[in-house]
Each structure stands twice: as structure tokens, then as C-alpha cells.
Design an enzyme around this catalytic site. Structure first.
Site, PDB file in Angstrom:
ATOM      1  N   ASP A  87      30.337  34.248  43.897  1.00 53.75           N
ATOM      2  CA  ASP A  87      31.630  34.465  43.253  1.00 53.75           C
ATOM      3  C   ASP A  87      32.274  33.120  42.921  1.00 53.75           C
ATOM      4  O   ASP A  87      32.378  32.247  43.790  1.00 53.75           O
ATOM      5  CB  ASP A  87      32.547  35.220  44.231  1.00 53.75           C
ATOM      6  CG  ASP A  87      33.368  36.290  43.566  1.00 53.75           C
ATOM      7  OD1 ASP A  87      33.329  36.394  42.320  1.00 53.75           O
ATOM      8  OD2 ASP A  87      34.036  37.037  44.295  1.00 53.75           O
ATOM      9  N   GLU A 185      36.823  47.175  38.985  1.00 55.85           N
ATOM     10  CA  GLU A 185      37.531  47.386  40.252  1.00 55.85           C
ATOM     11  C   GLU A 185      38.874  48.074  40.011  1.00 55.85           C
ATOM     12  O   GLU A 185      39.643  47.684  39.115  1.00 55.85           O
ATOM     13  CB  GLU A 185      37.763  46.040  40.967  1.00 55.85           C
ATOM     14  CG  GLU A 185      38.541  46.205  42.275  1.00 55.85           C
ATOM     15  CD  GLU A 185      38.521  44.984  43.179  1.00 55.85           C
ATOM     16  OE1 GLU A 185      37.859  43.988  42.839  1.00 55.85           O
ATOM     17  OE2 GLU A 185      39.172  45.049  44.248  1.00 55.85           O
TER      18      GLU A 185
HETATM   19  O1  KIV Z   1      34.930  39.239  46.424  1.00 56.37           O
HETATM   20  C1  KIV Z   1      34.513  40.411  46.446  1.00 56.37           C
HETATM   21  O2  KIV Z   1      34.149  40.954  47.491  1.00 56.37           O
HETATM   22  C2  KIV Z   1      34.498  41.145  45.185  1.00 56.37           C
HETATM   23  C3  KIV Z   1      34.137  42.585  45.250  1.00 56.37           C
HETATM   24  C4  KIV Z   1      35.295  43.376  45.715  1.00 56.37           C
HETATM   25  C5  KIV Z   1      33.608  43.093  43.950  1.00 56.37           C
HETATM   26  O3  KIV Z   1      34.787  40.608  44.165  1.00 56.37           O
END
Ligand code: KIV
Length: 288
Positions: A87, A185
Site C-alpha cells: 500500500d 470500499e
Molecule cells: O490498508 C488496508 O488494509 C486497505 C484495505 C482495507 C483494502 O486498504
């Protein structure tokens, strides 16, 4: 161990084309990655949710590229079969394409095979720059936690016609820019169904109903390691926090009452050395 899952294979996973739903879970360290791998999931997301479920922050805005790379590397060291998606944290892709590519490259070098970023049409230049740099990108629209202040809290998105149309346009723009999948989401189920039908890449839902091409949950939520808040969309498959508290309490009780360690859990000197110095040559040998 099965074959490593690839971005092109995952990109083709549309349920409308008869494919099985995709399964993604978050993981933030090597034990979590091994659990996800042995459970047979398709993708591991090293989410910026690490900020809240592991690092104790109140929102996801506090983690940096260095934090994310640290956790991606821990997951990657387990060499999991699922595709590892790192991420991109807040402010790592907001200051221009070159900066975003540099930051995404840090996550790829840490062991991710793809990155995820939040936002719709306005992210198209960044997505294109990443894809041009051979970095696969997962989009994320709807309730985007990095926009918590702009949204005025964690609120379901796309609730009126205009907002639903905007989500469809965002998803189409991200898919056209080269995203291989899109997280949806916190959107109503019918809106998620519309978005899913509008794009030829898989949508992966969280709080977005059953029509998505896949589903994702946060590791600590689905295992009940996080038990302070239970959003409506979370299904708990275990109560590991309660089990862990019970186990640690039992340990504390055993120590306080002298039941731990037992004779069998203690090392002993060989019989002939009894009475000899406890610091003799064989003291501490694991076989004693
Ligand atoms: O950071 C995370 O866990 C996410 C998920 C909720 C998709 O972005």
C-alpha cells in the site's frame, strides 16, 4: 507450495467471465504471510491499515514509505505464493509522478509485486507513470481512509446518483490508465455491482456487497485480534484476542502459583554431575 500468482493471471479474474472470486487479506509480517499463504488466498495486501491495527495510531495517515517498506519486507521474507501488494501511504503519491515512482519502487524493492493507491480520476497521471515504470497498480475508490478528514469521517460513499456515477467514471478511468484491479470500499452493493460491470478488471470489495469480483478483509478483523470496533462488513472467523488473553492469563496464573515451569520443562544436570558446579561444561546444554 503452488505456483506464484501473477498480475496477468489475477487481472483476468472477472466473475462475469466464469472465474472464481478473488480472495485478499492483509498481512503485515512473516507469520501473517505464512498464515495467508497456507490458507490459500490469492493476494496479500500489506495495507496502510498497519497504522491502526498494529502500530496503534488512530488513522492511516501516520505511516511513511519507510514504515510500509519495513512491513512489506517482513511479508516478502516468508516467500508467500499469493501476490504481495504494498500500500502506498498518504503523501507518497501526491507530490508528482516522479516522487510516486520513486516511492513505489521502494516498496517493490522491499518485495512487493504491485502497489495500491487511493483515489479515482485525479490519480490517472500517477497510475500511468507507475505502469510505464513496469509497476503494477491496484486502484482503491469509494471510502478511501486516507481522505478521512476530507470525507468528514469514515462514511459510506456513492449514496446518490451523482456520486454513484462518479464512482463508475473513476473506476473506468483507473482501468483505462492500467490498474490491474480496483478495491471498492464502503459503497452500497448496487453501486459496487454497477462499477464491477463497467470495468474489465476485477473489483475487490470491502463493505461493498457480494457483486464484486473478490473480497478483502483486514487480518486482525477477521481473526478477532482487533475487537474494539466491528464494522458491519466484518465477519469474524475466530476470536484470537480472547484466546490470547486467556492463554497469557493462564501463564501468569501458573507462574504465580508455582505450576510453571514443571520438572519436565526444566533442564537438568546429568546424574553424575549433580552437586557439581551449576556452571560446569554441560550446564545449559539443550539435551540435559
Ligand atoms: O490498508 C488496508 O488494509 C486497505 C484495505 C482495507 C483494502 O486498504
Amino acid at each position: 507450495m503452488g505456483k506464484q500468482l501473477t498480475v496477468p493471471a489475477l487481472r483476468a479474474r472477472k466473475r462475469a467471465a466464469g472465474q472464481d472470486p478473488l480472495v485478499m487479506v492483509t498481512a503485515y509480517d512473516a507469520p501473517g504471510a505464512r498464515i495467508a499463504d497456507e490458507a490459500g488466498v490469492d493476494l496479500i495486501l500489506v495495507g496502510d491499515s498497519v497504522a491502526m491495527v498494529v502500530l496503534g495510531y488512530d488513522d492511516t495517515l501516520q505511516v511513511t514509505v519507510e514504515d510500509m517498506a519495513h512491513h512489506v519486507a517482513a511479508v516478502a521474507r516468508a516467500r508467500p505464493r499469493p501476490l504481495v501488494v504494498g500500500d502506498m501511504p498518504w503523501m507518497s503519491y501526491h507530490l508528482g509522478e516522479a516522487d510516486a515512482v520513486t516511492n513505489a519502487a521502494a516498496l517493490i524493492r522491499a518485495g512487493a509485486q504491485a502497489v495500491k493507491l487511493e483515489g479515482g480520476r485525479k490519480r490517472v497521471p500517477v497510475v500511468e507513470a507507475l505502469v510505464d515504470s513496469e509497476i503494477p497498480v491496484m486502484g482503491h475508490i469509494g471510502l478511501t481512509p486516507q481522505s478521512v478528514h476530507a470525507m468528514g469521517g469514515y462514511r459510506v460513499q456513492g449514496r446518490d446518483h451523482g456520486a454513484a456515477d462518479a464512482l463508475v467514471e473513476d473506476a473506468v478511468a483507473l482501468a483505462d490508465a492500467g490498474c490491474f484491479s480496483i478495491v471498492l470500499e464502503g459503497v452500497p452493493d448496487v453501486v459496487a455491482a454497477r462499477v464491477t460491470a463497467a470495468v474489465d478488471v476485477p473489483t475487490i470489495g470491502i463493505g461493498a456487497g457480494p457483486a464484486c469480483d473478490g473480497q478483502v478483509l483486514v487480518f486482525h478483523d477477521l481473526l478477532g485480534l482487533e475487537d474494539r470496533v466491528t464494522p458491519k462488513f466484518v465477519r469474524r472467523y475466530a476470536s484470537l484476542k480472547a484466546e490470547a488473553v486467556a492463554a497469557v492469563s493462564a501463564f501468569a496464573d501458573d507462574v504465580r502459583t508455582g505450576r510453571f515451569p514443571s520438572d519436565a520443562e526444566s533442564y537438568h544436570l546429568p546424574g553424575e554431575e549433580l552437586g557439581a558446579s551449576p556452571y560446569g561444561a554441560s550446564y545449559g546444554a539443550a539435551s540435559a
